[in-house]
Design a protein around this motif. Structure first.
Motif, PDB file in Angstrom:
ATOM      1  N   MET A 128       0.847  -1.199   0.000  1.00 31.97           N
ATOM      2  CA  MET A 128       0.000   0.000   0.000  1.00 31.97           C
ATOM      3  C   MET A 128       0.881   1.246   0.000  1.00 31.97           C
ATOM      4  O   MET A 128       1.847   1.339   0.758  1.00 31.97           O
ATOM      5  N   SER A 129       0.588   2.212  -0.865  1.00 38.38           N
ATOM      6  CA  SER A 129       1.395   3.423  -0.972  1.00 38.38           C
ATOM      7  C   SER A 129       1.239   4.302   0.253  1.00 38.38           C
ATOM      8  O   SER A 129       0.158   4.385   0.852  1.00 38.38           O
ATOM      9  N   THR A 130       2.326   4.983   0.608  1.00 40.33           N
ATOM     10  CA  THR A 130       2.266   5.978   1.669  1.00 40.33           C
ATOM     11  C   THR A 130       1.323   7.101   1.255  1.00 40.33           C
ATOM     12  O   THR A 130       1.411   7.604   0.123  1.00 40.33           O
ATOM     13  N   PRO A 131       0.414   7.540   2.122  1.00 42.69           N
ATOM     14  CA  PRO A 131      -0.461   8.667   1.770  1.00 42.69           C
ATOM     15  C   PRO A 131       0.359   9.905   1.441  1.00 42.69           C
ATOM     16  O   PRO A 131       1.358  10.202   2.105  1.00 42.69           O
ATOM     17  N   LEU A 132      -0.057  10.616   0.398  1.00 40.90           N
ATOM     18  CA  LEU A 132       0.635  11.831  -0.029  1.00 40.90           C
ATOM     19  C   LEU A 132      -0.399  12.943  -0.164  1.00 40.90           C
ATOM     20  O   LEU A 132      -1.381  12.810  -0.897  1.00 40.90           O
ATOM     21  N   LYS A 133      -0.165  14.033   0.570  1.00 38.74           N
ATOM     22  CA  LYS A 133      -1.080  15.170   0.546  1.00 38.74           C
ATOM     23  C   LYS A 133      -0.277  16.460   0.397  1.00 38.74           C
ATOM     24  O   LYS A 133       0.877  16.531   0.806  1.00 38.74           O
ATOM     25  N   VAL A 134      -0.933  17.461  -0.182  1.00 43.23           N
ATOM     26  CA  VAL A 134      -0.301  18.776  -0.284  1.00 43.23           C
ATOM     27  C   VAL A 134      -1.348  19.846  -0.005  1.00 43.23           C
ATOM     28  O   VAL A 134      -2.500  19.743  -0.444  1.00 43.23           O
ATOM     29  N   THR A 135      -0.948  20.851   0.760  1.00 40.50           N
ATOM     30  CA  THR A 135      -1.794  22.009   1.040  1.00 40.50           C
ATOM     31  C   THR A 135      -1.009  23.256   0.662  1.00 40.50           C
ATOM     32  O   THR A 135       0.090  23.485   1.185  1.00 40.50           O
ATOM     33  N   ARG A 136      -1.539  24.030  -0.246  1.00 37.17           N
ATOM     34  CA  ARG A 136      -0.855  25.268  -0.647  1.00 37.17           C
ATOM     35  C   ARG A 136      -1.173  26.351   0.371  1.00 37.17           C
ATOM     36  O   ARG A 136      -2.330  26.727   0.572  1.00 37.17           O
ATOM     37  N   ILE A 137      -0.142  26.846   1.042  1.00 34.47           N
ATOM     38  CA  ILE A 137      -0.316  27.919   2.019  1.00 34.47           C
ATOM     39  C   ILE A 137      -0.447  29.245   1.289  1.00 34.47           C
ATOM     40  O   ILE A 137      -1.197  30.133   1.698  1.00 34.47           O
ATOM     41  N   GLY A 138       0.242  29.383   0.179  1.00 37.94           N
ATOM     42  CA  GLY A 138       0.180  30.575  -0.656  1.00 37.94           C
ATOM     43  C   GLY A 138       1.435  30.690  -1.483  1.00 37.94           C
ATOM     44  O   GLY A 138       2.521  30.281  -1.045  1.00 37.94           O
ATOM     45  N   HIS A 139       1.315  31.229  -2.713  1.00 40.48           N
ATOM     46  CA  HIS A 139       2.460  31.443  -3.592  1.00 40.48           C
ATOM     47  C   HIS A 139       3.157  30.104  -3.841  1.00 40.48           C
ATOM     48  O   HIS A 139       2.535  29.169  -4.339  1.00 40.48           O
TER      49      HIS A 139
END
Length: 251
Positions: A1-12
């Motif tokens: 099972m793949s490691t969960p990958l997430k991204v949150t853009r804070i800005g710019h």
């Protein structure tokens, strides 16, 4: 099972990338000056970031290397900070204790995370990054121009799960309109080579104020131009235009 990958853009170009429990902050920018306007809300304050396992910084420009904001915001200065030598010198001067200087194709590891500097070109010395953990791979493009060496990334690193690229084609008016950031078409061309599972544009809302935009900088502030270009030349690649604060999970 793949490691969960997430991204949150804070800005710019400031992103919070999460490889499972490993949290990486890119190109911090949390404040504003008379000629540097984010052009969009900044999602978090430094105090609201929570635990960060590593900071990666592509180059020394204020809107990517806002280390004063981290220091005054009480950020943990023992957190590893990774960047080119120009950034490393600044970070040590600000009191960061674990500073890793990396240049193109050099790598360092932090608690299950591998960060490799990849080539870049901008108005000052810059690197881009391949960031890897748990079998997942992210390309972070800072605000570089497209350089030919970046086309070798897939053969060097294999599949890219997430590519984060600048798209505004920033030009400096007093320097004979010199272009210093890849534009939407150039970013789309690189995306077609990288063939990521997901591509996210960044570095497009920034502006220099009403007067600054007329006499200092010129740029494309519409990320849909990038999304449209990718749809035209590589329609199989998923593109998400992400507002600050929206968490995106990469399949």
């Amino acid at each position: 099972m793949s490691t969960p990958l997430k991204v949150t853009r804070i800005g710019h170009a400031c992103q919070l990338i999460e490889f499972g429990e490993i949290r990486v902050l890119t190109d911090p920018w949390f404040t504003q000056t008379a000629t540097y306007y984010p052009g969009e809300p900044i999602h978090l304050t430094v105090q609201e970031l929570g635990r960060v396992d590593a900071v990666v910084v592509s180059h020394e420009h204020y809107d990517h290397c806002d280390l004063d904001a981290l220091v005054t915001g009480g950020f943990d200065l023992d957190t590893p900070l990774i960047g080119p030598g120009t950034v490393a010198t600044i970070a040590r001067g600000k009191g960061f204790c674990d500073v890793r200087a990396v240049e193109a194709w050099e790598a360092t590891t932090v608690a299950g995370l591998t960060v490799t500097a990849t080539p870049g070109r901008h108005g000052v010395h810059e690197v881009t990054f391949i960031i890897q953990a748990g079998g997942r791979t992210v390309f972070f493009g800072g605000d570089s121009l497209r350089v030919p060496e970046l086309d070798t990334i897939p053969e060097r690193f294999g599949h890219i799960d997430l590519a984060i690229l600048p798209t505004n084609g920033l030009c400096v008016r007093p320097a004979n309109h010199q272009q210093v950031v890849m534009d939407a078409e150039q970013a789309a061309g690189l995306t077609a080579v990288l063939r990521p599972t997901l591509a996210v544009p960044q570095h497009y809302a920034f502006h220099s104020g009403r007067l600054g935009d007329q006499i200092i900088t010129k740029s494309d502030q519409d990320p849909r131009h990038y999304a449209d270009a990718v749809a035209r030349i590589a329609p199989e690649i998923d593109v998400r235009v992400v507002l600050p604060g929206v968490e995106v999970t990469v399949s």
